[in-house]
Structures are given as C-alpha cells and as structure tokens.
Design a protein around this motif. Structure first.
Motif, PDB file in Angstrom:
ATOM      1  N   VAL A  69     -12.260  -3.390  -2.526  1.00 12.63           N
ATOM      2  CA  VAL A  69     -10.861  -3.036  -2.299  1.00 12.63           C
ATOM      3  C   VAL A  69     -10.737  -2.277  -0.984  1.00 12.63           C
ATOM      4  CG1 VAL A  69      -8.881  -1.728  -3.152  1.00 12.63           C
ATOM      5  CG2 VAL A  69     -10.352  -2.945  -4.767  1.00 12.63           C
ATOM      6  N   VAL A  70      -9.792  -2.687  -0.157  1.00 10.24           N
ATOM      7  CA  VAL A  70      -9.483  -1.999   1.096  1.00 10.24           C
ATOM      8  C   VAL A  70      -8.079  -1.404   0.984  1.00 10.24           C
ATOM      9  CG1 VAL A  70      -9.140  -2.259   3.580  1.00 10.24           C
ATOM     10  CG2 VAL A  70     -10.904  -3.601   2.422  1.00 10.24           C
ATOM     11  N   ILE A  71      -7.932  -0.118   1.303  1.00 11.47           N
ATOM     12  CA  ILE A  71      -6.613   0.504   1.351  1.00 11.47           C
ATOM     13  C   ILE A  71      -6.063   0.317   2.761  1.00 11.47           C
ATOM     14  CG2 ILE A  71      -5.272   2.628   1.087  1.00 11.47           C
ATOM     15  CD1 ILE A  71      -6.400   1.540  -1.529  1.00 11.47           C
ATOM     16  N   ASP A  72      -5.045  -0.525   2.893  1.00 18.98           N
ATOM     17  CA  ASP A  72      -4.471  -0.832   4.203  1.00 18.98           C
ATOM     18  C   ASP A  72      -3.556   0.283   4.695  1.00 18.98           C
ATOM     19  OD1 ASP A  72      -5.610  -3.555   4.285  1.00 18.98           O
ATOM     20  OD2 ASP A  72      -4.209  -3.943   2.650  1.00 18.98           O
TER      21      ASP A  72
ATOM     22  N   ALA B 177      -2.782  -2.165  -0.679  1.00 15.83           N
ATOM     23  CA  ALA B 177      -4.216  -2.440  -0.802  1.00 15.83           C
ATOM     24  C   ALA B 177      -4.503  -3.936  -0.808  1.00 15.83           C
ATOM     25  CB  ALA B 177      -4.760  -1.808  -2.081  1.00 15.83           C
ATOM     26  N   THR B 178      -5.741  -4.281  -0.407  1.00 15.93           N
ATOM     27  CA  THR B 178      -6.200  -5.668  -0.433  1.00 15.93           C
ATOM     28  C   THR B 178      -7.516  -5.760  -1.199  1.00 15.93           C
ATOM     29  OG1 THR B 178      -5.207  -6.115   1.733  1.00 15.93           O
ATOM     30  CG2 THR B 178      -6.883  -7.659   0.958  1.00 15.93           C
ATOM     31  N   ILE B 179      -7.595  -6.703  -2.110  1.00 14.61           N
ATOM     32  CA  ILE B 179      -8.840  -6.999  -2.823  1.00 14.61           C
ATOM     33  C   ILE B 179      -9.559  -8.105  -2.059  1.00 14.61           C
ATOM     34  CG2 ILE B 179      -9.876  -7.874  -4.960  1.00 14.61           C
ATOM     35  CD1 ILE B 179      -7.427  -6.746  -6.444  1.00 14.61           C
ATOM     36  N   LEU B 180     -10.818  -7.867  -1.665  1.00 11.37           N
ATOM     37  CA  LEU B 180     -11.626  -8.867  -0.967  1.00 11.37           C
ATOM     38  C   LEU B 180     -12.471  -9.659  -1.956  1.00 11.37           C
ATOM     39  CD1 LEU B 180     -13.039  -6.883   2.109  1.00 11.37           C
ATOM     40  CD2 LEU B 180     -11.019  -8.355   2.034  1.00 11.37           C
ATOM     41  N   VAL B 181     -12.454 -10.981  -1.823  1.00 10.94           N
ATOM     42  CA  VAL B 181     -13.300 -11.850  -2.650  1.00 10.94           C
ATOM     43  C   VAL B 181     -14.021 -12.841  -1.739  1.00 10.94           C
ATOM     44  CG1 VAL B 181     -11.855 -11.648  -4.705  1.00 10.94           C
ATOM     45  CG2 VAL B 181     -11.421 -13.482  -3.061  1.00 10.94           C
TER      46      VAL B 181
ATOM     47  N   GLU C 177       1.329  -1.740  -3.908  1.00 10.89           N
ATOM     48  CA  GLU C 177       1.311  -3.184  -3.678  1.00 10.89           C
ATOM     49  C   GLU C 177      -0.137  -3.614  -3.449  1.00 10.89           C
ATOM     50  OE1 GLU C 177       3.831  -4.870  -0.736  1.00 10.89           O
ATOM     51  OE2 GLU C 177       5.673  -3.948  -1.523  1.00 10.89           O
ATOM     52  N   VAL C 178      -0.551  -4.704  -4.119  1.00 17.98           N
ATOM     53  CA  VAL C 178      -1.925  -5.191  -4.009  1.00 17.98           C
ATOM     54  C   VAL C 178      -1.922  -6.687  -3.692  1.00 17.98           C
ATOM     55  CG1 VAL C 178      -4.172  -5.392  -5.134  1.00 17.98           C
ATOM     56  CG2 VAL C 178      -2.666  -3.489  -5.730  1.00 17.98           C
ATOM     57  N   TRP C 179      -2.706  -7.070  -2.675  1.00 24.08           N
ATOM     58  CA  TRP C 179      -2.897  -8.471  -2.328  1.00 24.08           C
ATOM     59  C   TRP C 179      -4.360  -8.848  -2.537  1.00 24.08           C
ATOM     60  CZ3 TRP C 179       0.039  -5.112   0.578  1.00 24.08           C
ATOM     61  CH2 TRP C 179       1.383  -5.434   0.752  1.00 24.08           C
ATOM     62  N   VAL C 180      -4.633 -10.156  -2.535  1.00 24.55           N
ATOM     63  CA  VAL C 180      -6.009 -10.652  -2.646  1.00 24.55           C
ATOM     64  C   VAL C 180      -6.290 -11.525  -1.423  1.00 24.55           C
ATOM     65  CG1 VAL C 180      -7.702 -11.853  -4.073  1.00 24.55           C
ATOM     66  CG2 VAL C 180      -5.760 -10.704  -5.152  1.00 24.55           C
ATOM     67  N   LYS C 181      -7.442 -11.288  -0.784  1.00 30.05           N
ATOM     68  CA  LYS C 181      -7.804 -12.017   0.438  1.00 30.05           C
ATOM     69  C   LYS C 181      -9.221 -12.561   0.320  1.00 30.05           C
ATOM     70  CE  LYS C 181      -8.276 -11.331   5.452  1.00 30.05           C
ATOM     71  NZ  LYS C 181      -8.145 -10.343   6.559  1.00 30.05           N
ATOM     72  N   VAL C 182      -9.428 -13.807   0.748  1.00 32.86           N
ATOM     73  CA  VAL C 182     -10.756 -14.427   0.756  1.00 32.86           C
ATOM     74  C   VAL C 182     -11.473 -14.070   2.055  1.00 32.86           C
ATOM     75  CG1 VAL C 182     -12.068 -16.579   0.648  1.00 32.86           C
ATOM     76  CG2 VAL C 182      -9.947 -16.339  -0.677  1.00 32.86           C
ATOM     77  N   LYS C 183     -12.653 -13.470   1.944  1.00 29.10           N
ATOM     78  CA  LYS C 183     -13.484 -13.154   3.109  1.00 29.10           C
ATOM     79  C   LYS C 183     -14.928 -13.436   2.714  1.00 29.10           C
ATOM     80  CE  LYS C 183     -14.075  -9.676   6.739  1.00 29.10           C
ATOM     81  NZ  LYS C 183     -13.376 -10.455   7.785  1.00 29.10           N
ATOM     82  N   GLY C 184     -15.376 -14.659   2.957  1.00 27.00           N
ATOM     83  CA  GLY C 184     -16.697 -15.089   2.517  1.00 27.00           C
ATOM     84  C   GLY C 184     -17.832 -14.280   3.126  1.00 27.00           C
ATOM     85  N   GLY C 185     -18.815 -13.956   2.292  1.00 22.47           N
ATOM     86  CA  GLY C 185     -20.033 -13.293   2.751  1.00 22.47           C
ATOM     87  C   GLY C 185     -19.881 -11.837   3.128  1.00 22.47           C
TER      88      GLY C 185
END
Length: 297
Positions: A216-219, A232-236, A275-283
C-alpha cells in the motif's frame, strides 16, 4: 505523572518466526492497536516502535517482521535485515514462541540471536493448552537450545501474565530518563499507520486469494478542519489480482476501505475521508527502487 527516582528506559525487541503473535503482544502491551495482525504469514513488514510509560519505566517495544528462513524475494531479504539490525540496537530481546510448537524455523531464529543481549523466552498462546501439565517439559526442551535470562508463559490475546512480563523486562533496562513523551504510543506517523491499516484489511478480507506480494502506498495524507483526507494505492503484480481486490461491482474494495477507515478514526480520534485505488506494478517486490520508495532500507 511523577517519575520514580530510579526511572528506567530501554528498547525491547520482539523477535520470532511468522505467526507466533508478536504484533498482538505489542498491541496488548501498549494498550493500543499500532501493529497490524492477520493469519497471513509476514503481515508485519516494518520495524514499529510501541511505547509504554508508567511511573517507573518507559518501555520502547520494537515489533519486527517474522524472520524468514527461506526467502526468495528482495522484499523478504529486506525484512530479514530489519530483524537483524533491530537485535543489535536493543537492551532486551523477547523471543516469542507458540506454546508446544518448536520446529526448525524457531531454531533457525534462535541461532541468530546475539550472545551479549538478555533474552527472555515468551511462550505465547498458553490459553490454547488443554493440558497445562505439558507446558513445563516443553519449557525444559526449549531451554536446552538456548540459555534464556528468563522464561515467561503468556497469552497475549487474553493478557495473561503480561504484568509479570513487564516486571521482568524492567529488571534488564538501564536507569535513564524517558526518550519519549509519556503520552506517545508509537514513533510511527499517522500517515504510515493509515497504510498499515489498509494492508491489514486487504490481508484479512481477501486472504489466500491474492499472493503475499501486495503493498500500500499513501499518495496523499492531509488534515483539513479536523478531517483526515487519505488517498492510497494498493500495488499488485498482475491484472487478475487487481480484479480480485476490487471485487464484483467494487464491493470488496469498498469493504477494505470502510474497515480501514474505522480503524483510522478510532486511533486518530477524528473523522477520516478515505479513497483507495488498485494499480498493477509487476515485479515490485524484487525492485530495489520500489522497495526503497516504500520505506525498506
């Protein structure tokens, strides 16, 4: 609060393999939720200091990630460095072990404990023992592996023998002025804790459906007229993980955000807009630059 003439202050590391109850122990000792918990191994990733101050002592508890004996990513390697570094900087080590559970993972952690720091064996989850007579032989077995300064059986969840544990720790701390204000309970910022609360709900509500490599990143984190605004953004790693976390019609993500927001409001003592978003960031879990930006050394 009037301080005792021989006031003591010191750092106390909480060490052990994953899932033995280290974070629960910290939360119960400082009487406030500052370290997240879940059944998922390696929930704790960062060093978190929890502070308890009474008239005689200021205990600075250092909660650490569970030590990984078989890590395969840069993330796990970074967390192991947190553990080993923490052990070199404290006055006392609490080695936490689950009652009646001693295996090679525990022994691997015991072998890296420093010889020049007092080690208190904390045998946790004694409330789960149907036959308490089994405990004494088990303690004798563990004592054959490492020489402990003291051994205290506890139940962190039900606060059994925590007062005795504190009295025992106090004996090993140096006479010193307090390092923190008496009302402080952690050295971590509200921004950091907000990210941790989101990550806890992610692990608890999605569980085994997603792999360990999420973060999780707090933007943005700002306070406006007694309202905390958190973005915030959740990284997957992969798109399908993003879909799982968002859920059907966004319901799973709403549930994660709602429960995290309630924990934040309880700790901050004020309303929270989240507010929470989800973002794809491989590796990301093997990327040194990403790990550094997330706060891993």
């Amino acid at each position: 609060m009037t301080l005792h003439a021989n006031f003591r202050t010191g750092y106390v590391a909480i060490i052990g393999r994953p899932n033995v109850g280290k974070s629960t122990l910290l939360n119960k000792l400082v009487k406030q939720k500052i370290s997240i918990t879940s059944k998922k191994a390696q929930t704790t990733r960062f060093r978190i200091n929890g502070i308890l101050t009474d008239k005689q002592t200021q205990f600075v508890f250092v909660d650490t990630p569970g030590f990984q004996t078989h890590y395969t990513s840069g993330l796990n390697a970074a967390m192991n460095r947190v553990v080993t570094q923490s052990m070199r900087e404290v006055n006392v080590i609490l080695f936490v072990l689950e009652a009646m559970c001693l295996d090679q993972r525990d022994i691997a952690v015991l072998k890296i404990l420093p010889a020049n720091v007092p080690i208190i064996l904390v045998v946790n989850k004694i409330d789960k023992l149907a036959d308490k007579n089994r405990l004494l032989p088990f303690l004798g077995e563990v004592a054959q592996v490492v020489k402990f300064s003291d051994i205290i059986p506890v139940s962190a969840m039900y606060k059994i023998q925590l007062a005795e544990l504190l009295n025992t720790i106090r004996n090993y701390l140096p006479v010193s002025e307090p390092l923190y204000d008496k009302d402080e309970i952690t050295d971590r910022s509200e921004r950091f804790l907000a990210g941790e609360f989101i990550r806890e709900k992610l692990f608890r509500l999605v569980g085994d459906e997603i792999p360990y490599s999420t973060s999780v990143v707090i933007d943005q984190f700002k306070l406006e007229n007694h309202l905390h605004k958190v973005y915030a953004t959740i990284l997957v790693d992969k798109p399908n993980q993003k879909a799982i976390i968002i859920g059907k019609k966004g319901e799973k993500l709403k549930q994660i955000a709602s429960q995290a927001r309630k924990d934040m409001e309880l700790l901050f003592g004020e309303k929270v807009y989240l507010e929470v978003w989800v973002k794809v960031k491989g590796g990301w879990a093997d990327s040194e630059s990403v790990l550094r930006n997330l706060g891993y050394e």
